[in-house]
Design a protein around this motif. Sequence first.
Motif, short mmCIF file in Angstrom:
data_model
loop_
_atom_site.label_atom_id
_atom_site.label_comp_id
_atom_site.label_asym_id
_atom_site.label_seq_id
_atom_site.Cartn_x
_atom_site.Cartn_y
_atom_site.Cartn_z
N ASP A 1 0.81 -1.22 0.00
CA ASP A 1 0.00 0.00 0.00
C ASP A 1 0.85 1.27 0.00
OD1 ASP A 1 -1.96 -1.86 0.21
OD2 ASP A 1 -2.88 -1.04 2.04
N GLY A 2 1.84 1.31 0.86
CA GLY A 2 2.65 2.51 0.99
C GLY A 2 3.43 2.82 -0.28
N ALA B 1 1.54 4.47 3.85
CA ALA B 1 0.67 3.37 4.28
C ALA B 1 -0.15 3.82 5.49
CB ALA B 1 1.51 2.14 4.62
#
Length: 373
Positions: free
Chosen positions: A4-5, A74
Motif C-alpha cells: 500500500d505505501g 501506508a
Amino acid sequence: MSADGHLAALAGLQLMNPNRLRHVLHDRSPAEAFDMATGAAAPSPVLATIFRKNEGLARLWRQQRAERPPESWAAICAAAGVQVIGESDPSYPAQLRGDPGAPAVLFVRGDLSVLDSRRVGIIGTRNATQQGRATAARFGAELAGAGIVVVSGLARGIDAAAHRGALHAPGGRPVGIVGNGLDIPYPKQNTDIWNEVAERGVLISEWPPGTRPDAFRFPLRNRILAALCEVLVVVESREKGGSLITVHEAINRSVVLMAVPGAVNSRASAGTNALISDGVQSALETADILMALGLDGRRAGRQRFDARPQPSGSQTDIVVACRDEPRTLDSLLLTTGLAIGELALALARLERDGWLIENGGWFEVVDEWADLT
C-alpha cells in the motif's frame, strides 16, 4: 512492508500520470517500481528515454524519494480509511481489467462489491437548471429503488442531484468516481453526499490522499466512470464540457448511451439535443433506462404518488409552457394570453403548491424530486 505505501507514494509523485504509472508498475512489485522511479534502481529503457527528454523529472523524483517514505503513506491511507488496490489485487474491479485506460492503482472508500450489481451512469453539466437537477434526482432514486447502482462524478449540478436521488432510495448504494484524494471532499458543498456515498456505496479515485482537485484530473477520471457503466445517461450538457468527454469515452467502450432532450433554445441542453440529433436514444422516463438494461418494469403496475394539488385550467397552460423552457413573466403573458392579474395569481398558487420556482425572474417547473437538488 505492505504494498500500500509504495503504491500510494508512487501514485502521488509530482508529474506522475496514469500512463507513466502503468509502465513503472508493469511486471514489477510496488517496491521495485518505487525504487526504479526514484533512482534507487536502474530505469527501464522506456523510463530512461523519458528521463533523457526530461532531466528535471528524474531529479524531481529522486528528491521525492526522501519526501514520500512508503511507510508514512501506508499510515496516511489507513488513517483516512482508504484502501489501496493495485491491478494484481483480487478485489480490483473486473470491469476495469483489460480496459485500455485501466488505472494501475485505485484508492477506495467503501465497498467495491457494489460494482457487482447492474450499473447506470448519470452525468451532466455543473450549471444545471432546476428541472435538470430534478430529473437527475428522479432517475437516481427510481433506478436505485429498482436495485440499480447509480454511478456519477459527485460534481455540482446533475451529478450531485443523481447521487442525492440514489441515496434517497432505501437500499440505494451509489458509486462516486472522483478526481482528487478521498480525504478532500470536493466541492465542499457536497461533503454530506461524499461521506454518505462512502458509507452506503463506494468512492473511487486513482489519486492518493492529499491530492488536490486540479482541473486536469477530472477529464482523466471520466474514462473510469465510463468504463464502470453499462448505460450512460446524459441529463443536461452544453455543447462542450466534461460530460461530452465522458460520452466519448463511453462510445469508445461500446457503452449504451442515452440523453434527455431539452428545449431547443436551452444552452443547458445544447449538447444532449445534439446527441439525440446524431442518433443517441432519448431517455424520457426511468423505464426507458431500465429497458436499455433489459429490466422493463412498467408492467409491475406501481406508480409513484404525487401529493401536490393538481393544476387545472390556466394553471395547466402555465405549467406546460414552463416545462418546455424557463419563462419570464412577459413570456408567459404572451404565451398564455392571460391578464396580468390573473397570471400573477396563478403563478403565486403554482409556487405555493410546489409546481413552479422563480429564479432571477424566470419561472421553472419543479417536479417531486426538487427537494433533493
